[in-house]
Structure formats: structure tokens, C-alpha cells
Design an enzyme around this catalytic site. Structure first.
Site, mmCIF file in Angstrom:
data_model
loop_
_atom_site.group_PDB
_atom_site.id
_atom_site.type_symbol
_atom_site.label_atom_id
_atom_site.label_comp_id
_atom_site.label_asym_id
_atom_site.label_seq_id
_atom_site.Cartn_x
_atom_site.Cartn_y
_atom_site.Cartn_z
ATOM 1 N N GLU A 40 30.517 38.084 -20.586
ATOM 2 C CA GLU A 40 29.581 38.575 -21.598
ATOM 3 C C GLU A 40 29.983 38.103 -22.993
ATOM 4 O OE1 GLU A 40 27.920 42.459 -21.106
ATOM 5 O OE2 GLU A 40 28.201 42.948 -23.230
ATOM 6 N N TRP B 23 22.189 41.808 -27.306
ATOM 7 C CA TRP B 23 20.962 41.894 -28.114
ATOM 8 C C TRP B 23 21.165 42.977 -29.154
ATOM 9 C CZ3 TRP B 23 16.299 39.254 -27.494
ATOM 10 C CH2 TRP B 23 15.137 39.818 -28.035
ATOM 11 N N ARG C 275 18.277 50.557 -23.122
ATOM 12 C CA ARG C 275 17.545 51.397 -24.060
ATOM 13 C C ARG C 275 17.828 50.957 -25.488
ATOM 14 N NH1 ARG C 275 19.277 57.461 -25.237
ATOM 15 N NH2 ARG C 275 20.687 56.260 -26.548
ATOM 16 N N ARG D 169 36.011 35.907 -26.946
ATOM 17 C CA ARG D 169 37.329 35.272 -26.965
ATOM 18 C C ARG D 169 37.613 34.659 -25.601
ATOM 19 N NH1 ARG D 169 40.694 40.076 -29.734
ATOM 20 N NH2 ARG D 169 39.327 40.369 -31.547
#
Lengths: 646, 646
Positions: free
Chosen positions: B65, B97, B159, B327
């Protein structure tokens, strides 16, 4: 700097690309090219372009005229002749048109169907003759539409002979060949290449030689692309005619019609029909030997060779058109002596290509039909997309129905009695079937002294390439591995190799070893165990007549088994083992046991029941050794299988 | 008999083919398959199918991620990181996001554009996060449409955080992630794979752990395909959560989110945001070393490795999701120690594939962009047909405009000062340019002691494969043959070869020798004379900036220069020399002289004028030696050229 591009590519459109020329980057980006690899530029060209290419390159060529046969058997023979004479490399053949013989019908002997067979199944560029007098416009248009539908691209437009003795002009009718030329151009635009007839001595009904030349020019102005002449007996006759044509502005190719004298009677008949006079010096030779056919033919060959040499040496003639009278020997002899019979011309692909315009981009086929190319062409004739309309593509039409097997051009050339001699008057068990397969492989006579020169799956003796595998094939057939198709592995032989080569010079061809056979379920069970040891290396498909199917093909992908690498071209992979089409081939391969072999015997006879048993219980197996650079492992697979069984 | 088919092929439709199964011939004929060769089955699969495949095969995997960067420079660095971490073989990456950061915009730092770059240019399967609270339905639909247009196929439906301190439900609005899941399924049917978040300790705002599990189940029932969890500190936490999920009927994959502790402050911040509590035993270790970053990272790696081992050993976990915090070091270290970092995974093709769904059938590219794959992808992004929408096909859109060169992801990674040190603060003539090329090839420092690690045409040091040619390349660059692209000939090396191999195991790869260079018109004139001796064997294209173009390519056909033969598959020819696209490449290759090199210097400066002179007067040349089984003759061609000049 000079533009050094040496080739241009004429795609289906009539405009030529000029992509290689010295040009600014803008225009260069717009250049287009053939969308598929071009191995054989001529395959993409119209006949008139091929002629031009030969003329430009100085290559000499020939063409062959045939008439439609009277009987179905004669048609089968004529088609074999097309195949044999096609091997010499004619630029085209043409098929004559006789209104009395229902030439546009669907009969297997009609001009239309014979021309269709020549184009589609024999892969020959073909001109269909067509006459117009005493026919309605609708009939003629119908014939032309049908010709177009069948993939015929060239028409020889002729007047034809009048119905009665006297010639009567019909108002608004077709009275002359020029009317037919105009009609074709009006109704079919530039679709057809049109050929017309020229008369080196003038048409016998013309007012004069000069008037006839004018008629010829009219035909050319109306849209004819080239001219084939009536036969003649002296080269000067043709050369004068050609100069006279040029003098009045006829610039299209004019091809001399050559008639090698083959016999006294045929000469007399032809002379009568064509209203030509045989020169005295020829009569003087022929009359004394008129009952000696061989002597006349030898003389005819001599005469033709020397006349053709004069024509070619004149520098005005590049191609020669032969009136064969459906015979092979004399014409072939003349061509060979002239050195323009190109035996074993370079194969553009390792299988016989069809000359149908739809198929000109076809560059890949399943290997299964390797020995039955005509059947493959027949069964895929409804496809309109090659090679993208592939076998597994659900949007492409399925293979043609099996019921049409017995089209005359798929018939065995051998009669029943001969087949019985080869395949056994009486079978005593599966072993006697093994024996037939073995004899076919070895070429040795069977126990009744007959050689087995064909099999239901192979209409011809073993291919030269398969001969490389002869010893091993013999061994396995004796033991019930009944082989019907095979190829050795090839790791980069020159494309000019006389046995396995194909495609343009300077390339390299490759093959994966392939073996296809029928065998018993007992052997299949052992084979499957053995194949576990060869996972990845060997791909297999094993299927029985009911469609039970065992395979390790990844993702149902085709496996390329023949491919070639050529200078300046993309890779060509003309032969694949395709898991999906194999199931269509399976139906055909099993049906051949019954249709071609079992049905030779009486119903309920032991022989018939043996074949029926094999049909019902054996499996059809194909094996590919993917490791083409190593020694073919398929023989080891078979050996291991037999070892396991013992 | 057993169905032994081992693979199925999922094409673009969601239905699976079952062509290999034991079935009657009728149904077998209907089976369809992928229309293009499948080298890498996963390339044709949706993310959820890839996950299932890995689960079935027992292969362990990981995902990564990232959050969107703040500046364009940081974006360039992040993309380099994608390339480096992509080399370890993540199943996917995801991009977070942040509604405050304009995440759906066209800015080079937006979530949308970063995800787009990851998919299209880095070839990574990518999940784009999306939050829904405080956004209109139209905005959300707009974002989803844009994501789809860009080729993104996976959404993480969240959400998001409320705008104010207090949470207020909006009637008919998007209040929960489940609303977004429903909206995606309503508006986009099955197009997207949807991921949702799971909370092993329960969502901090949920009434209870059990209530939160019920919410999770609602999200799955609404159409989510898999779950990624919030981070946690003990493997038991996740394993209990997973069992609880299964107990209430959640059967989709649940992927644990792993957070390797990388520093004291980042841990504190994350804990604050996620409202998690750090276990006392971890606090006890960290507090005493809180100022020693290296020590904390080492501890974090240890902790993550042992927790991941417990998860994997449980047999319930197949994949691990890493919160990288953008990283590299800690995550890579954990992955390497776990043995699931797959450095140099098998290349499916010899060039970096794009993960855009439109491009999944792409299996051929021109060789010219070999060192600029991102530029090639950018310039062909409007194409909608691979590989049939080929470069010379007049119906396919042209290459993208050159003006867009300076998209941030095509930027050089090196700043101007560094480039000047490598390529010369001051050029004294063409020879000083030769020197730069030579130093790039040899890897030796230039006369000012700097190594030349990139060139305008190559953003990276010499490829391992090109190293095979190093000695000859050095020799010719010294003499003004300024090479920008080359490959050795290869005559059938195993597809597993560490340097030149690609594609599945058991295959063989081949190459024709290729050499591409800039050189003076004097050398070109001699070269053209020499090339006459190599007709057929060597294909060439020679072009200058004005587009004057000299070639001997037959029929403007592409020349395959890299191909592979694999078990059970069609031939793959992923790299070609294509005469038509060469003219587009030429524009780019010449422009790079000016845009990347000349513009480093002041206008009118001698250095700039030297580069401008080369740009205006040199030719771009490519040579292919078609005779791949023989020794590469291109060096001989160059030697002959120099000999002719002397």
C-alpha cells in the site's frame, strides 16, 4: 541519396504502396502495407499483376488450357492431372466453355465446377472461358456472379459459335466478344481480369486481317487486360501479328497459343475447327507417318520446342500458352526441354495453398489434414476470415458437414477392386489391419504380392519427409500403433532444403516431432501412464469415436509444430496442432474407417466387422515432442509403452 | 477415463471455458478459448481470480500500500519505487485516497493519476481506494468512470472520515462503505473487483465487535470480493477475527494488513489515527530506544517477520498486505526474510508489460522503444486493438504526439547538474560526444571522473544482455557509431536463461542480432556500399531528421527479431523491427538530442551547437543480421565500413 527499396507490396486494393520511397517523414507515416506476412508476393496479386511482374523480372512462364471432361471419372483424372501439371509451375490454367455442355451448371464435369476445383482445391490461378452469342444477358450475368462467388477472378471473353450455319446479328444482344467484355466491365467493374482471343492470321470470318486487328483493339479498349492467340504454325506468324498489334496501339500482353502436334487426327480436327491451313512443310513430314502416333508426337514436340525457342529468343515473348488437349506428355516434354517447367518450385508454405482470393492471407492450418488438403479446404470453404477466423473462435463458422465427403474431388483415385487387393480381400483379425499399415509404410508387397500405395487417410504413397521416419514407423505399426500422420523434428534447416524447406530463400525452417495414430484402449492405458513421465515435454490429445477426450494442452491453445524464420519478415507458423479442430478431424478420421474401408466388404462379413470393431473401440492419438532441439522422444514414449505392457 | 486437462483459460468474458473436459464431440466443438497465445495466465485474469489461483496452488503472495505523494518530484521517486518494488512480484499495489488532496484530479500527484501510472506504465495490478462520505453521487460516479477509462479495475470502497467532529447521517447519501459497494455494483455491474476494509479489533466507532462483523458481512453481501484488514499487533488478533468472520458466513479472502514498525513517530501517528492500542510488550521495547531509528526499524522488521510467519504457518493466510508508508527498506527486508520476495520473477515477455485490460493481449512491440517502454505505452495509449492494431495499419490511430514528452513519468531521474557532469559541462567537438557514448558503454569514469549512468535514450545503465556486446560496442562508439540500442543473436537458449530468457519454462528463445546507432553521413555513405555485399542477410533502415529514408525491407513487413517457442503454444514474437513505426521512433530519437541534451547548454553556446549539428546532420541507422544461427556479422559490416573509409 537513392531510394533503395527493392520491393513494393500490392495489397488487395489496386493502389500500390510506396512506403519505402525517399520521402519526408509525414508522408512516410501514412504508408500502409499488407496486413499479413507476405511470403509469396504473387499470392496477393491479380493475374495481370503477376504477368507484369514476370515481364519486369524477365522470368519466362507458361500456361495450360484444358477442356471440361465428359464423365465424373474423367473429372477425377483431370484433377489429378491438374495437381501433377501444377507442380511444374504454370502461371495459370484455363478451362474452355461449351454452351452445349451446360457449362455453368453444378455438375462435377461442368466448366464452372472444374474451374472452381482448379482454383480452390488445386491452388491454380485459373481463367474460365465464357461465350456470349445466343445467350441472354441474365444468363451471362448469372454465370459471372456464380464464378465470382466461387472465387474465380479471370474470364476469357469469347463470342462462341453461332447456333445455326448462318451468322445473324441480334439487336441489343451479344454479337461479339467485345459486347461481353463491356458487359463484364459494366456489371462487375474491375473485379475480373479479362482475357480476349487474338487471331495471328485474322479471324476466319473477319473481312480482312486489318479489320480483325481493329476488332481486337476494340476489345482491349473495352477493358480486356491481355490477349491469348489462336494457335499458329510458324513463329514469324506470331511475331508479325504482335508487331502489327503494337503498331495500332495495342500495348497489353499478347500470349502466343502453342499447339504441340500430338497426333494426326487431333491435328486434322483442330485445323478444321479453327479453319487454319497447315503449312506444306509440316504436311510433308506428317503424311508419311500418319499411323505412327509416337513418331508424330516426337515430331510435334520438336516442332513446338523450336518454334517456342524462336519466340522466346525474339525478346518479345515472356509467356507461352499451351493447348494441352487434356494430355500431359507432349506439353510437359516441350516445357522441360525449354527449361521453363519448374519442377518442385519453391513451396510458399508447407501445404498446398488455395488460390481463392479469400484465402490469400491464410497462413496457418491444423496438421491433421496434412494428407487431405482438399478435404480441409472443402470443410472451411464457408469461412470468410483467414487466419483470424480460427478453429476455436466461437464466432467463426464450424467445419463443413461430414456428409459431403463424397464429393467427386475427395474420392479415392483407386477403384474398389484395387483397394481390396491392397487392403485385403478378407481380413482375419486386427493383425491383418496392422499388416496393411505396415506394408503402406515399407512399400513392400503384401502377402498377395500387391503394394499398398494408398490408405483411407493418405491418397498418395508416403511423403519424402515421412520417409525419414520409415524404420521407426514400420516397427510401431507392426505392433498396433497405426500411424496416419507424422513429421520429424527439425532444428533450423535452410528454407531451401529440398525435403523440408519452404518459403523464401535465406530463411530457416523448424518442426516439432509429431506422431498421430489409431490404437487400442489397452495401449492407450499404458501410454497414459508413460506420458506422466513426459509432462511439459510431450503434449497429447487422445480421443475415441464417442468424443471422450484426454489432453494436457494448456488453455486449449494451438501448439505450433512447423514454423519458419525469414529475412526481413515476421515469423510464419503454418502448421499447428489445434485441440479444438482436432475434434472435427476426429470425426473425419474415424468416418474414413467405415466409408472407405469397411464398406468394401459385405455387411455382416467378418472383414467388415473387424474394421467396425476398430472404429468403435480404438483411440485416435496425437503426440508432439516440444523439445525440438533434442532427439525426438516420441519413439521412446512408444517403446516405454510396449515395455510397460509386457 | 479421467479428464486430465490441467489448465483452463479465462478469457475476457466471465464464463470459463471447459473445452478440455471429457465430453461428447458436440459440446466439445462449441468450446472456445482465448483468442491470443497465453504465456502468462494471470495476465488475463481479474484480481479476484488471481487470488483464487494463488490460494488453490498454495503460492504465498504479498501486496503493497502507498499513499499519493505531495510533489511532482516525489511522484517521480515514487514511480521509481514502484518499478523497484514491482520487481519483487507483488500481487497488487493499492493507492490511498484523501478527499482533501483532490484525489480524482489530473494532477500528477493525485491518487487517480498515481494509480493510472502504476497500472499502465509500471504494469502493476492496482487497487484505487475511494471514500464516499460527504460526496455527491455524481462526483463518485464521475471518479469511477474516470478510473474505468484509465484501465483501473479494482476499487477499495471506504467510508472515509467525516468532515466535522461529529458523524451525521445523510438521508439518501453515502453514509457507509456498504453504500459505495452497492453503488458500484448498481452502476458498473461486475466491472470492478471491490475490496473492503475489515477491523480485527472492530471499527473504533462501531457499537460492538459483533456489530462491526455484521457490517462487514453486509459489505460482502453487497458485492465486495475480498477484505483487507486494518493493521494489528498480534497474529492471534487476526486469526480470531478470521474465524469469527467465517463463523458468520464470510467466505471471501481476508488479507491481513501488516505494518512493520519503522520509527517511533510514524507508529504514534498511525496509532492515533487508527485509534488502536499498542500492546504493552511492544511499548516496553520501543520506549527505551525511541531516538534510535535504526534500532526501532530492526525491531519492527523482527516483529513483522515473526508475526507474518505465525500467520502463514496457521494455514489460514496465503497473502500479506503491507502498509509501506511509501518506504522501501523495512517492507522489502520483511518480504525477503519471509522468502516471498520473488526477485527477477519470470518475465512473461522480454519487455515490461502494461496491466491495462486493453493491453492484455499485447504481445508484440517495435524494438526501438526497448529502453523507453513508458514512452511507448504513452504513445500508444489511444490504441484499442492489440496486437492487431499494428503500426502500419492505416486504420489504427497514429502514435501519440511528441509534445507530451515531458509528462512527469517520462522525465529523467537525474537533475541538470548531474547530467552536465556526465555528458560534459562543455563540449569541444563531435569527438567529445563520442567520448560520452563510450563512457556510458564501458562504465569507466569520464575525464572529469564521473560515471555516465544514463543517456537521453537510456535512463538506466547498460542492460545485462547488452553487456555481452560491451567490447565491440566500445570499439565502434569510439569511432562515431553512436549506439543507442542493440541485442546479440541467440540461437535457441532455454526460456529460463537468466539473461535472455522469458516466457514459461520448457521453451526456447531466439534473437536476431540488432544494432541501432546515430552516425555521420560520411559513414553512412561508406556503410551503404558495404551493405550491398550483405543483401538478404542484413536488413537496414537509414533515416535522417528530415525523414529521408533508405531501406531494403521487403514489402514494408516487420522483421521479427525476438521470438520464443514454448510447449503446447503458438510462436510468440514479442519484438520486431518495424519499418513504419521506425519513422515515428525516429522523430522521438532525434528530438531527445535537443530536448534532453542540447537544452542543458545556453543558446548559441558551442556545446549546444555541437549537439544541434549532430541532430541536423547525423543519420539514425538500424541493422538486423537475419542469419541468427551464424556468428553476428554486424561487427564485420562496421569494420568493413571503417576499412572502406581509410
Amino acid at each position: 541519396m537513392v531510394n533503395e527499396t527493392q520491393h513494393t507490396c500490392s495489397a488487395s486494393s489496386s493502389s500500390k504502396s510506396d512506403g519505402g520511397s525517399s520521402s519526408g517523414s509525414e508522408s512516410s507515416k501514412d504508408s500502409s502495407r499488407c496486413s499479413t506476412p507476405v511470403l509469396d508476393a504473387e499470392r496477393h496479386e491479380r493475374l495481370r499483376e503477376k504477368m507484369r511482374r514476370r515481364q519486369d523480372s524477365g522470368d519466362r512462364w507458361f500456361s495450360l488450357e484444358f477442356f471440361p471432361p465428359r464423365t465424373a471419372n474423367a473429372a477425377v483424372n483431370l484433377i489429378s492431372r491438374f495437381d501433377r501439371m501444377g507442380a511444374g509451375g504454370p502461371l495459370f490454367i484455363d478451362v474452355t466453355w461449351h454452351p452445349a455442355g451446360d457449362p455453368g451448371s453444378d455438375k462435377e464435369t461442368s466448366s464452372m465446377i472444374i474451374a472452381n476445383t482448379a482454383v480452390n482445391y488445386c491452388g491454380l490461378e485459373t481463367i474460365l472461358h465464357m461465350t456470349c452469342c445466343n445467350q441472354t444477358k441474365d444468363d451471362i450475368t448469372g454465370h459471372l456472379q456464380k464464378a465470382k462467388r466461387l472465387g474465380l477472378k479471370n474470364i476469357m471473353a469469347l463470342r462462341g459459335d453461332p447456333a445455326g450455319e448462318e451468322w445473324e446479328e441480334e439487336v441489343h444482344g451479344f454479337n461479339y466478344a467485345v459486347d461481353l467484355v463491356k458487359h463484364i466491365r459494366n456489371e462487375f467493374d474491375d473485379y475480373f481480369d479479362i482475357c480476349v482471343a487474338g487471331y495471328p492470321k485474322g479471324h476466319p470470318e473477319a473481312e480482312s486481317y486489318e479489320a480483325d486487328l481493329k476488332h481486337l483493339k476494340e476489345k482491349v479498349l473495352a477493358g480486356a487486360d491481355f490477349i491469348i492467340t489462336q494457335l499458329f504454325f510458324r513463329s514469324e506468324t506470331f511475331l508479325k501479328f504482335m508487331k502489327d498489334c503494337q503498331a495500332i496501339g495495342i500495348t497489353c500482353p499478347i500470349i502466343p497459343g502453342i499447339f504441340p502436334i500430338q497426333g494426326y487426327h487431333s491435328l486434322r480436327q483442330l485445323v478444321k475447327l479453327s479453319k487454319l491451313e497447315v503449312p506444306q512443310e509440316i504436311k510433308d513430314v506428317i503424311e508419311p507417318i500418319k499411323d505412327n502416333d509416337a513418331a508424330i508426337r516426337n515430331y510435334g514436340v520438336e516442332l513446338a520446342v523450336s518454334m517456342c525457342r524462336e519466340l522466346l529468343d525474339s525478346g518479345m515473348v515472356h509467356g507461352l500458352h499451351f493447348y494441352t488437349l487434356n494430355r500431359e506428355v507432349a506439353t510437359t516434354e516441350v516445357l522441360k526441354r525449354l527449361g521453363i517447367w519448374k519442377e518442385d518450385p519453391r513451396r510458399p508454405l508447407p501445404w498446398a495453398v488455395s488460390a481463392h482470393p479469400k484465402r490469400r492471407v491464410e497462413d496457418v492450418r491444423p496438421i491433421f489434414w496434412a494428407s487431405r488438403p482438399k478435404s480441409y479446404i472443402y470443410r472451411t470453404q464457408e469461412w470468410d476470415d483467414f487466419p483470424n477466423g480460427r478453429w476455436g473462435n466461437s464466432s467463426s463458422p464450424a467445419f463443413g458437414e461430414l456428409k459431403d465427403y463424397y464429393l467427386f474431388y475427395l474420392k479415392s483415385k483407386s477403384p474398389r477392386e484395387e483397394l481390396l487387393k491392397m487392403w485385403g480381400e478378407e481380413l482375419t483379425g486386427e493383425e491383418s489391419v496392422f499388416e496393411v499399415f505396415t506394408c503402406y509404410i515399407t512399400g513392400e508387397p503384401n502377402k498377395n504380392g500387391h503394394r499398398v500405395t494408398c490408405m483411407p487417410w493418405n491418397d498418395d504413397p508416403l511423403a519424402t519427409e515421412t520417409n525419414l521416419l520409415k524404420e521407426q514407423l514400420e516397427k510401431v505399426n507392426r505392433r498396433g500403433i497405426l500411424t496416419i500422420n507424422s513429421q520429424p523434428n527439425i532444428n533450423g534447416k535452410p528454407s531451401t532444403d529440398p525435403i523440408v524447406g519452404w518459403g523464401p530463400s535465406g530463411g530457416y525452417v523448424f518442426q516439432k516431432a509429431y506422431l498421430e495414430f489409431f490404437t487400442s484402449s489397452e495401449i492407450v492405458t499404458a501410454l497414459l501412464k508413460v506420458l506422466k513421465k513426459y509432462e511439459l515435454r510431450v503434449n497429447y490429445h487422445i480421443v475415441n469415436v464417442k468424443g471422450q477426450n484426454i489432453t494436457n494442452a494448456p488453455d486449449l491453445q494451438p501448439n505450433a509444430v512447423t514454423w519458419g524464420i525469414f529475412p526481413g519478415r515476421e515469423i510464419i507458423q503454418p502448421t499447428v496442432v489445434d485441440p479444438v479442430s482436432f475434434l472435427s478431424w476426429k470425426d473425419e478420421a474415424f468416418a474414413l474407417w467405415i466409408e472407405q474401408w469397411a464398406k468394401l466388404y459385405e455387411e455382416e462379413s467378418p472383414s467388415r466387422m473387424i474394421i467396425q470393431y476398430i472404429h468403435d473401440n480404438y483411440y485416435l492419438v496425437n503426440l508432439v515432442d516440444n523439445d525440438f532441439p533434442l532427439e525426438n522422444c516420441l519413439w521412446q514414449v512408444v517403446d516405454d509403452t510396449f515395455e510397460l505392457l509386457n
